[in-house]
Design a protein around this motif. Structure first.
Motif, PDB file in Angstrom:
ATOM      1  N   ASN A  97      13.368   4.257   3.913  1.00  0.00           N
ATOM      2  CA  ASN A  97      12.910   5.862   4.011  1.00  0.00           C
ATOM      3  C   ASN A  97      12.397   6.139   2.508  1.00  0.00           C
ATOM      4  O   ASN A  97      12.621   7.408   2.156  1.00  0.00           O
ATOM      5  CB  ASN A  97      14.289   6.951   4.387  1.00  0.00           C
ATOM      6  N   GLY A  98      11.727   5.268   1.766  1.00  0.00           N
ATOM      7  CA  GLY A  98      11.137   5.586   0.746  1.00  0.00           C
ATOM      8  C   GLY A  98      12.277   5.700  -0.635  1.00  0.00           C
ATOM      9  O   GLY A  98      11.736   6.090  -1.528  1.00  0.00           O
ATOM     10  N   SER A 103       4.000  -1.611 -18.256  1.00  0.00           N
ATOM     11  CA  SER A 103       5.498  -2.065 -18.396  1.00  0.00           C
ATOM     12  C   SER A 103       6.100  -2.464 -17.057  1.00  0.00           C
ATOM     13  O   SER A 103       6.277  -1.569 -16.396  1.00  0.00           O
ATOM     14  CB  SER A 103       6.260  -1.078 -19.057  1.00  0.00           C
ATOM     15  N   ASN A 104       6.428  -3.626 -16.680  1.00  0.00           N
ATOM     16  CA  ASN A 104       7.135  -3.977 -15.497  1.00  0.00           C
ATOM     17  C   ASN A 104       8.307  -3.465 -15.273  1.00  0.00           C
ATOM     18  O   ASN A 104       9.230  -3.039 -16.098  1.00  0.00           O
ATOM     19  CB  ASN A 104       6.992  -5.537 -15.501  1.00  0.00           C
ATOM     20  N   HIS A 105       8.554  -2.991 -13.933  1.00  0.00           N
ATOM     21  CA  HIS A 105       9.530  -2.481 -13.417  1.00  0.00           C
ATOM     22  C   HIS A 105      10.032  -2.940 -12.189  1.00  0.00           C
ATOM     23  O   HIS A 105       8.930  -3.357 -11.445  1.00  0.00           O
ATOM     24  CB  HIS A 105       9.462  -1.062 -13.394  1.00  0.00           C
ATOM     25  N   VAL A 106      11.158  -2.992 -11.667  1.00  0.00           N
ATOM     26  CA  VAL A 106      11.778  -3.466 -10.418  1.00  0.00           C
ATOM     27  C   VAL A 106      12.871  -2.749  -9.870  1.00  0.00           C
ATOM     28  O   VAL A 106      13.735  -2.283 -10.635  1.00  0.00           O
ATOM     29  CB  VAL A 106      11.941  -5.092 -10.624  1.00  0.00           C
ATOM     30  N   GLY A 107      12.995  -2.719  -8.568  1.00  0.00           N
ATOM     31  CA  GLY A 107      14.100  -2.020  -7.866  1.00  0.00           C
ATOM     32  C   GLY A 107      14.290  -2.700  -6.448  1.00  0.00           C
ATOM     33  O   GLY A 107      13.726  -3.675  -6.143  1.00  0.00           O
ATOM     34  N   SER A 143       0.761  -1.148  -0.098  1.00  0.00           N
ATOM     35  CA  SER A 143       0.028  -0.069   0.161  1.00  0.00           C
ATOM     36  C   SER A 143       0.886   1.310  -0.094  1.00  0.00           C
ATOM     37  O   SER A 143       0.402   2.310  -0.460  1.00  0.00           O
ATOM     38  CB  SER A 143      -0.968  -0.105   1.338  1.00  0.00           C
ATOM     39  N   SER A 144       2.053   0.957   0.731  1.00  0.00           N
ATOM     40  CA  SER A 144       3.068   2.320   0.733  1.00  0.00           C
ATOM     41  C   SER A 144       4.359   1.885   0.675  1.00  0.00           C
ATOM     42  O   SER A 144       4.735   0.632   1.315  1.00  0.00           O
ATOM     43  CB  SER A 144       2.951   3.105   1.861  1.00  0.00           C
ATOM     44  N   VAL A 145       5.277   2.267  -0.249  1.00  0.00           N
ATOM     45  CA  VAL A 145       6.665   1.715  -0.212  1.00  0.00           C
ATOM     46  C   VAL A 145       7.222   1.866   0.814  1.00  0.00           C
ATOM     47  O   VAL A 145       8.426   0.863   1.241  1.00  0.00           O
ATOM     48  CB  VAL A 145       7.451   2.159  -1.411  1.00  0.00           C
ATOM     49  N   HIS A 146       6.943   2.555   1.825  1.00  0.00           N
ATOM     50  CA  HIS A 146       7.727   2.603   3.053  1.00  0.00           C
ATOM     51  C   HIS A 146       7.236   1.574   4.023  1.00  0.00           C
ATOM     52  O   HIS A 146       8.048   1.174   4.861  1.00  0.00           O
ATOM     53  CB  HIS A 146       7.015   4.055   3.616  1.00  0.00           C
ATOM     54  N   ASN A 147       6.443   0.678   3.508  1.00  0.00           N
ATOM     55  CA  ASN A 147       6.114  -0.643   4.517  1.00  0.00           C
ATOM     56  C   ASN A 147       7.038  -1.708   4.198  1.00  0.00           C
ATOM     57  O   ASN A 147       6.879  -2.772   4.827  1.00  0.00           O
ATOM     58  CB  ASN A 147       4.565  -1.040   4.456  1.00  0.00           C
ATOM     59  N   VAL A 148       7.679  -1.457   3.090  1.00  0.00           N
ATOM     60  CA  VAL A 148       8.577  -2.712   2.440  1.00  0.00           C
ATOM     61  C   VAL A 148       9.644  -2.799   3.326  1.00  0.00           C
ATOM     62  O   VAL A 148      10.275  -2.034   3.937  1.00  0.00           O
ATOM     63  CB  VAL A 148       8.955  -2.390   0.988  1.00  0.00           C
ATOM     64  N   THR A 149      10.036  -3.973   3.428  1.00  0.00           N
ATOM     65  CA  THR A 149      11.498  -4.542   4.297  1.00  0.00           C
ATOM     66  C   THR A 149      12.751  -4.199   3.434  1.00  0.00           C
ATOM     67  O   THR A 149      13.005  -4.292   2.247  1.00  0.00           O
ATOM     68  CB  THR A 149      11.720  -5.977   4.483  1.00  0.00           C
ATOM     69  N   VAL A 150      13.611  -3.386   4.288  1.00  0.00           N
ATOM     70  CA  VAL A 150      14.892  -2.693   3.414  1.00  0.00           C
ATOM     71  C   VAL A 150      15.697  -4.193   2.773  1.00  0.00           C
ATOM     72  O   VAL A 150      15.741  -5.064   3.555  1.00  0.00           O
ATOM     73  CB  VAL A 150      15.814  -2.321   4.671  1.00  0.00           C
ATOM     74  N   LYS A 177      20.028   4.602 -10.437  1.00  0.00           N
ATOM     75  CA  LYS A 177      19.829   5.973  -9.781  1.00  0.00           C
ATOM     76  C   LYS A 177      19.144   5.568  -8.333  1.00  0.00           C
ATOM     77  O   LYS A 177      18.609   4.324  -8.299  1.00  0.00           O
ATOM     78  CB  LYS A 177      19.275   7.135 -10.213  1.00  0.00           C
ATOM     79  N   ILE A 178      19.083   6.388  -7.594  1.00  0.00           N
ATOM     80  CA  ILE A 178      18.401   6.251  -6.319  1.00  0.00           C
ATOM     81  C   ILE A 178      17.096   7.216  -6.260  1.00  0.00           C
ATOM     82  O   ILE A 178      17.497   8.456  -6.360  1.00  0.00           O
ATOM     83  CB  ILE A 178      18.912   6.439  -4.919  1.00  0.00           C
ATOM     84  N   SER A 179      15.835   6.764  -6.387  1.00  0.00           N
ATOM     85  CA  SER A 179      14.675   7.608  -6.425  1.00  0.00           C
ATOM     86  C   SER A 179      14.023   7.715  -4.990  1.00  0.00           C
ATOM     87  O   SER A 179      14.092   6.420  -4.453  1.00  0.00           O
ATOM     88  CB  SER A 179      13.748   7.164  -7.483  1.00  0.00           C
ATOM     89  N   THR A 180      13.342   8.704  -4.575  1.00  0.00           N
ATOM     90  CA  THR A 180      12.695   8.921  -3.270  1.00  0.00           C
ATOM     91  C   THR A 180      11.341   8.941  -3.509  1.00  0.00           C
ATOM     92  O   THR A 180      10.795   9.850  -4.507  1.00  0.00           O
ATOM     93  CB  THR A 180      13.290  10.072  -2.431  1.00  0.00           C
TER      94      THR A 180
END
Length: 322
Positions: free
Chosen positions: A284-285, A275-279, A258-265, A298-301
C-alpha cells in the motif's frame, strides 16, 4: 660517671611530619586501598578514527566510535587489545591505534599519508567531512587513492588525478576483493516466510534513532544496518553492511521500479541517486526505513506517482539461495 650509657637514642622527626603525621598516615593507607586499575590507569590518545568494541576482537559489537586524538583512560589489556574508558564507555581498542602522547597521536593521524583503495561502488567524495557536504565526484570500487588526513569517521583522500575530497571511512581500505555475485534463483522458490519475519523484526526497531556513527548500538540504526539486521534475524544470512555492498551482493535480484506499489511485500526498495537509501516494502505504498531526515526509523507512505524508489530487490529469494 655517664648515667645515660644504656639509655635509648631519641630520633627527632622533621617538624612537618611531627605536626602532620596523622594526615600522612591516612593518605598512605588510602593509597594502598585504591583499586589496582586506578593506580595503573594511563592516559592514551587515539591515532585515527577508531571503534571501541565490547570485547577484545575485531568482530565484537561496536559500542561507540571516537575521532583521532581522543583522550582515553587505559584500564588494562588483553593480548593486543587495550581496555579503555572514555565518556563513561568501557571497551577495547586495538593497540596500534593508541599512543601515549597527544602530539604523537595528532602527527600520526593528520600528517602521515598512505595508499588505500575504495571498497564499494559509486562512493561519493564530498567537499567537507559530512553527508551534507557538496558532492565533488564519485569513486569506484578498487580505485586507488591517497589518504591525506583523518577527521572523525571521514578520510580526506586524493585521487591519481589530483582531486581531493572527503570519503566516509568505512569505504576506504587496504585492499579490495570483488564480491562474487549470487546465482539467479528460480522465482518458484518459497520465500514468503523470510519476508514476513524480516518485516516483523523491522517493526521492533520503529522509533530507533538515526545515526551512522552509532548504527551498531542498541536503539540506533541507519538505513543499511536496519535491513541488514532484519534479514539476518529472518534468515541468518548476511546481505551486506552498506547500501553499496547490498546492491553488489544482490545484483542478480534487482529489478526496475516504475512505482513502489508494484514491489512485492517484504522486498527491499533502493533509491540510487546522489546518496543511496534502502527500506523494506510493507505494501500500500508504505516503506519501513531509517530516515535521516526524520532522524529515526519510521514508516513512510508514497503515492503511485512517486519516483523516489527506482529499484526493487528480491532480498528474500537471495537469502533463500545462499
Amino acid at each position: 660517671m655517664n648515667t645515660n650509657k644504656h639509655s635509648k637514642k631519641v630520633v627527632h622527626l622533621p617538624l612537618f611530619i611531627q605536626k602532620n603525621h596523622k594526615a600522612i598516615l591516612f593518605s598512605l593507607l588510602l593509597f594502598l586501598m585504591l583499586p589496582t586499575t586506578f593506580v595503573h590507569a594511563q592516559r592514551l590518545y587515539t591515532t585515527d578514527g577508531v571503534n571501541i568494541r565490547a570485547k577484545p576482537n575485531g568482530s565484537s559489537k561496536i559500542l561507540t566510535s571516537v575521532s583521532a586524538g581522543t583522550a582515553v583512560t587505559r584500564t588494562g589489556s588483553k593480548g593486543n587489545w587495550i581496555a579503555v574508558k572514555v565518556d563513561g564507555v568501557k571497551g577495547y581498542i586495538y593497540k596500534t591505534y593508541l599512543k601515549s602522547s597527544k602530539k604523537a597521536s595528532a602527527s600520526s593521524a593528520n600528517s602521515t599519508s598512505y595508499r588505500a583503495v575504495i571498497t564499494a561502488s559509486s562512493v561519493n567524495m564530498r567537499a567537507k567531512p559530512s553527508f551534507s557536504g557538496r558532492i565533488k565526484g564519485s569513486l569506484s570500487a578498487g580505485q586507488s587513492v591517497t589518504v591525506c588526513t583523518t577527521k572523525g569517521a571521514w578520510k580526506k583522500v586524493k585521487t591519481s588525478a589530483g582531486k581531493k575530497g572527503y570519503v566516509y571511512g568505512i569505504y576506504v581500505g587496504k585492499s579490495y576483493t570483488p564480491v562474487k555475485k549470487a546465482a539467479k534463483t528460480s522465482p518458484t522458490v518459497s520465500t514468503g516466510n523470510y519476508r514476513s519475519r524480516a518485516i516483523s523484526y523491522a517493526h521492533t526497531r520503529l522509533g530507533n534513532k538515526y545515526s551512522q556513527a552509532r548504527r551498531d548500538q542498541k536503539g540506533y540504526a541507519d538505513c543499511s544496518s536496519l535491513v541488514r539486521d532484519a534479514y539476518k534475524s529472518a534468515t541468518g544470512k548476511y546481505i551486506g553492511n552498506t547500501t553499496y555492498e547490498q546492491l553488489e551482493l544482490m545484483d542478480s535480484y534487482l529489478y526496475s521500479v516504475s512505482s513502489v506499489h508494484n514491489v512485492t511485500v517484504g522486498d527491499l526498495v533502493f533509491h540510487r541517486g546522489s546518496s543511496n537509501h534502502v527500506g523494506i516494502y510493507l505494501g500500500n505504498g508504505k516503506v519501513l526505513h531509517a530516515s535521516q531526515t526524520a532522524g529515526k526509523v519510521k514508516i513512510s507512505t508514497f503515492s503511485r506517482s512517486s519516483t523516489y524508489w527506482d529499484t526493487g530487490c528480491n532480498a528474500a529469494a537471495y537469502c533463500a539461495s545462499r
